[in-house]
Motif scaffolding. Structure first.
Motif, short mmCIF file in Angstrom:
data_model
loop_
_atom_site.label_atom_id
_atom_site.label_comp_id
_atom_site.label_asym_id
_atom_site.label_seq_id
_atom_site.Cartn_x
_atom_site.Cartn_y
_atom_site.Cartn_z
N UNK A 151 9.45 -11.02 9.75
CA UNK A 151 8.42 -10.04 9.41
C UNK A 151 7.51 -10.61 8.32
N UNK A 152 6.24 -10.74 8.65
CA UNK A 152 5.26 -11.30 7.71
C UNK A 152 4.48 -10.16 7.06
N UNK A 153 4.49 -10.16 5.73
CA UNK A 153 3.83 -9.07 5.00
C UNK A 153 2.43 -9.51 4.53
N UNK A 154 1.46 -8.65 4.80
CA UNK A 154 0.10 -8.87 4.28
C UNK A 154 -0.51 -10.20 4.68
N UNK A 155 -0.15 -10.67 5.86
CA UNK A 155 -0.70 -11.93 6.41
C UNK A 155 -0.49 -13.13 5.48
N UNK A 156 0.49 -13.04 4.58
CA UNK A 156 0.75 -14.15 3.66
C UNK A 156 -0.24 -14.21 2.51
N UNK A 157 -1.11 -13.21 2.41
CA UNK A 157 -2.02 -13.16 1.26
C UNK A 157 -1.30 -12.43 0.14
N UNK A 158 -1.80 -12.58 -1.08
CA UNK A 158 -1.05 -12.05 -2.22
C UNK A 158 -0.60 -10.60 -1.98
N UNK A 159 0.72 -10.46 -1.88
CA UNK A 159 1.32 -9.25 -1.33
C UNK A 159 1.07 -8.03 -2.20
N UNK A 160 0.93 -8.25 -3.50
CA UNK A 160 0.74 -7.10 -4.39
C UNK A 160 -0.61 -6.44 -4.17
N UNK A 203 2.28 -5.42 15.37
CA UNK A 203 2.14 -4.83 14.05
C UNK A 203 3.07 -3.63 13.98
N UNK A 204 4.08 -3.72 13.11
CA UNK A 204 5.07 -2.65 13.03
C UNK A 204 4.54 -1.44 12.30
N UNK A 205 3.76 -1.71 11.22
CA UNK A 205 3.19 -0.70 10.34
C UNK A 205 2.18 -1.45 9.51
N UNK A 206 1.37 -0.79 8.68
CA UNK A 206 0.35 -1.53 7.94
C UNK A 206 0.95 -2.69 7.14
N UNK A 207 0.32 -3.84 7.25
CA UNK A 207 0.70 -5.04 6.50
C UNK A 207 2.08 -5.59 6.84
N UNK A 208 2.57 -5.27 8.00
CA UNK A 208 3.91 -5.73 8.41
C UNK A 208 3.85 -6.16 9.88
N UNK A 209 3.85 -7.50 10.08
CA UNK A 209 3.78 -8.02 11.44
C UNK A 209 5.12 -8.64 11.84
N UNK A 268 4.38 -3.90 -3.09
CA UNK A 268 3.76 -4.27 -1.82
C UNK A 268 4.79 -4.39 -0.71
N UNK A 269 5.90 -5.05 -1.02
CA UNK A 269 6.94 -5.24 0.00
C UNK A 269 7.54 -3.89 0.40
N UNK A 270 7.77 -3.05 -0.57
CA UNK A 270 8.37 -1.74 -0.27
C UNK A 270 7.40 -0.88 0.55
N UNK A 271 6.12 -0.86 0.16
CA UNK A 271 5.16 -0.04 0.94
C UNK A 271 5.09 -0.53 2.39
N UNK A 272 5.16 -1.86 2.57
CA UNK A 272 5.00 -2.41 3.93
C UNK A 272 6.27 -2.29 4.76
N UNK A 273 7.43 -2.14 4.10
CA UNK A 273 8.68 -2.21 4.86
C UNK A 273 9.62 -1.02 4.64
N UNK A 274 9.55 -0.43 3.46
CA UNK A 274 10.49 0.60 3.00
C UNK A 274 11.94 0.12 2.98
N UNK A 275 12.14 -1.17 2.82
CA UNK A 275 13.53 -1.68 2.81
C UNK A 275 14.26 -1.36 1.51
#
Ligand code: RBV
Length: 406
Positions: A330-339, A313-319, A195-202
Motif C-alpha cells: 500500500x503506497x501512501x500519498x504517491x510517495x510524496x511527503x506524507x504529512x 485506489x482503496x481510499x484517498x491517498x492509499x493505493x 498522514x498515515x493514519x488518515x490514509x489507512x486508519x491502521x
C-alpha cells in the motif's frame, strides 16, 4: 488574471481554516500586530514558494500586514489545500496553486510569481530560487535576498554557494534552533503519523515501523511511532546517527533486513532510492510504504509499478499494488511527503515558530540584505532565545526562575 486556484467558491471554508490556525499561532500573530505599525516590509515584493496550508496563509497575511506585496505558489504538487488557496485569492493575494497539478503546471505557477519582479524570495526546497538562477537570471540583480525553509533546500543552496553560483544572499531558516529542533522533530513526528493514519486508519500498536534515516525528522517519527506502541526499526548509514537511534531504544538494521520485517515504512533521509525493487520483493503482504522527505525520490515507485499486476485506489491517498506473486503493498500519498499529501502538514503550534523565523529573516533582508554577500547565512542565535521566550510565555510557562537565568 492575478491568481489561479481550483475553485474560488471554497474561500469561506478556507477562511475558517486560516482563522483556526491563527488562534494557534500566537508568536506570529504578535509579530503581525507589531509589523502592522512598523511596516518593516514596506516596498518589498516577496515571491513565495511554500506549501499552501492554513499556517502558510497566516504567514502570508503577516507579510502583507507588514507592508509587503506577495505572490505565491505551492512547493509540492500534492500539498496545496484548495480551500486555503481560494481564501487567499479572495483576499487579493496573487496565488497560483492547486492540489494535484502536473510538473509542467507546477513550474508555470512558479514562473507566474516572478511576473512582478520580486526583490525577496522565500523557498521551501529551493525550486523558486533555482528557477531564478536558471531561467530568470536577469531578475537576480533586483533580488535583495532569499530565505529557505527546509533541510533539503539548504543542502542544495550550500552546494550552489560552494560552487560560487549563488547570485544573492540566503537565510537558512531551517537551521535555526527554533525551527529544526521543533518543526523537524515534533512537527514531522506527529504529522507524518497523522498522514498515515488518515490514509489507512491502521493500529500502530504492535506494528513494526521502519523509519528510514535518523536525522531530526526520522528521530521525531521514531519517537512518536514508539509512543503509539509501534516497534521501531531504524535504518541509517551514518554511524553516529545509528548510535543515537540505538541509545534512544530503537533497533537498527540495514534496509535489506528491515524490508522483510516491516509493517509500515516511512522514509526521512533526503536521499534517493532508499526503498527499491529488491526491497519490494521481500516485503510482507500488506506492507504500507510512505515517505516524509521533501522529494518523492526516496521510494523508487517505478520499481513497484514494474512488479505490479494490478493497482486500485482503496481510499484517498492509499493505493494498493498487487504484485505478481499476490502480495499487496500500500503506497501512501504517491510517495510524496506524507504529512502534507495525506494530512495537513505540521500542526500550527510548531509552524508558529518556523514562520516567525521566516518573517524575521525577511525583515532582516529588507533592512540590511544589501550589505550581505552571496552566501548562505544562519539567523542569529539570540533570535532563537527571544522566540523561545515568546513561545514559552504564550504557553503560560514563562521561565521566570531567576536561578535558571545566566
Ligand atoms: N511544513 N509546512 C507545514 N503546515 O504549513 N508543514 C510542514 C505547514 C514545512 C516544514 O517546515 C518542512 O521544513 C517543509 O514543510 C518540508 O517541505
Amino acid at each position: 488574471m492575478n491568481h489561479k486556484v481550483a475553485d474560488l467558491k471554497l474561500a469561506d471554508a478556507g477562511r475558517l481554516r486560516i482563522d483556526w490556525a491563527e488562534s494557534r499561532m500566537p508568536v506570529l500573530m504578535a509579530l503581525r500586530e507589531k509589523g502592522r505599525k512598523d511596516r518593516p516590509l514596506e516596498g518589498m515584493r516577496i515571491a513565495g514558494c511554500l506549501h499552501v496550508t492554513k499556517e502558510t496563509a497566516v504567514l502570508v497575511r503577516t507579510l502583507v500586514a507588514a507592508g509587503a506585496e506577495v505572490s505565491w505558489s505551492g512547493c509540492n504538487p500534492l500539498s496545496t489545500n484548495d480551500e486555503v488557496a481560494a481564501a487567499l485569492a479572495a483576499e487579493g493575494v496573487p496565488i497560483f496553486a492547486w492540489h494535484g497539478l502536473s510538473t509542467e503546471e507546477f513550474y508555470w505557477c512558479i514562473d507566474r510569481t516572478l511576473d512582478f519582479k520580486p526583490n525577496l524570495t522565500l523557498d521551501d526546497g529551493a525550486d523558486l530560487i533555482f528557477t531564478v538562477h536558471s531561467r530568470f537570471q536577469h531578475l537576480a540583480k533586483g533580488v535583495i535576498g532569499g530565505t529557505e525553509e527546509t533541510t533539503t533546500g539548504v543542502h542544495r543552496l550550500r552546494a550552489m554557494a560552494a560552487d560560487g553560483k549563488l547570485l544573492y544572499p540566503v537565510f537558512a531558516v531551517n537551521d535555526s534552533e527554533t525551527k529544526w529542533d521543533f518543526d523537524n522533530v515534533y512537527g514531522t513526528g506527529q504529522s507524518s503519523l497523522d498522514g498515515i493514519i488518515r490514509a489507512t486508519s491502521v493500529l500502530l500498536a504492535g506494528k513494526v515501523v521502519v523509519v528510514g534515516g535518523y536525522g531530526h525528522c526520522g528521530r521525531g517519527v521514531a519517537m512518536r511511532a514508539a509512543g503509539m506502541g509501534g516497534r521501531v526499526v531504524v535504518t541509517e548509514v551514518k554511524p553516529t546517527a545509528a548510535l543515537k537511534a540505538i541509545l534512544d531504544g530503537h533497533q537498527v538494521m540495514p534496509m535489506d533486513e528491515a524490508a522483510k520485517v516491516g509493517d509500515i515504512f516511512i522514509t526521512a533521509t533526503g536521499m534517493k532510492d532508499v526503498v527499491v525493487g529488491r526491497h519490494f520483493d521481500v516485503m510482507k503482504d500488506g506492507a504500507i510504504i510512505s515517505n516524509t522527505g521533501h522529494y518523492d525520490c526516496e521510494l523508487r515507485i517505478p520499481d513497484l509499478e514494474e512488479r505490479a499486476r494490478g493497482k486500485r485506489e482503496m481510499r484517498p491517498n492509499n493505493e494498493e499494488y498487487t504484485l505478481k506473486d499476490g502480495r499487496r503493498i500500500y503506497l501512501i500519498g504517491k510517495g510524496r511527503l506524507v504529512n502534507l499529501a495525506a494530512a495537513e502538514g505540521h500542526p500550527s503550534e510548531v509552524m508558529d515558530m518556523s514562520f516567525a523565523n521566516q518573517y524575521l529573516a525577511l525583515c532582516r533582508l529588507a533592512r540590511d540584505g544589501k550589505n550581505l554577500e552571496n552566501k548562505v547565512y544562519e539567523l542569529p542565535a539570540e533570535q532563537d532565545q527571544e522566540l523561545g521566550r515568546l513561545k514559552l510565555a504564550t504557553m503560560g510557562s514563562a521561565n521566570e526562575d531567576p536561578a535558571t537565568e545566566t
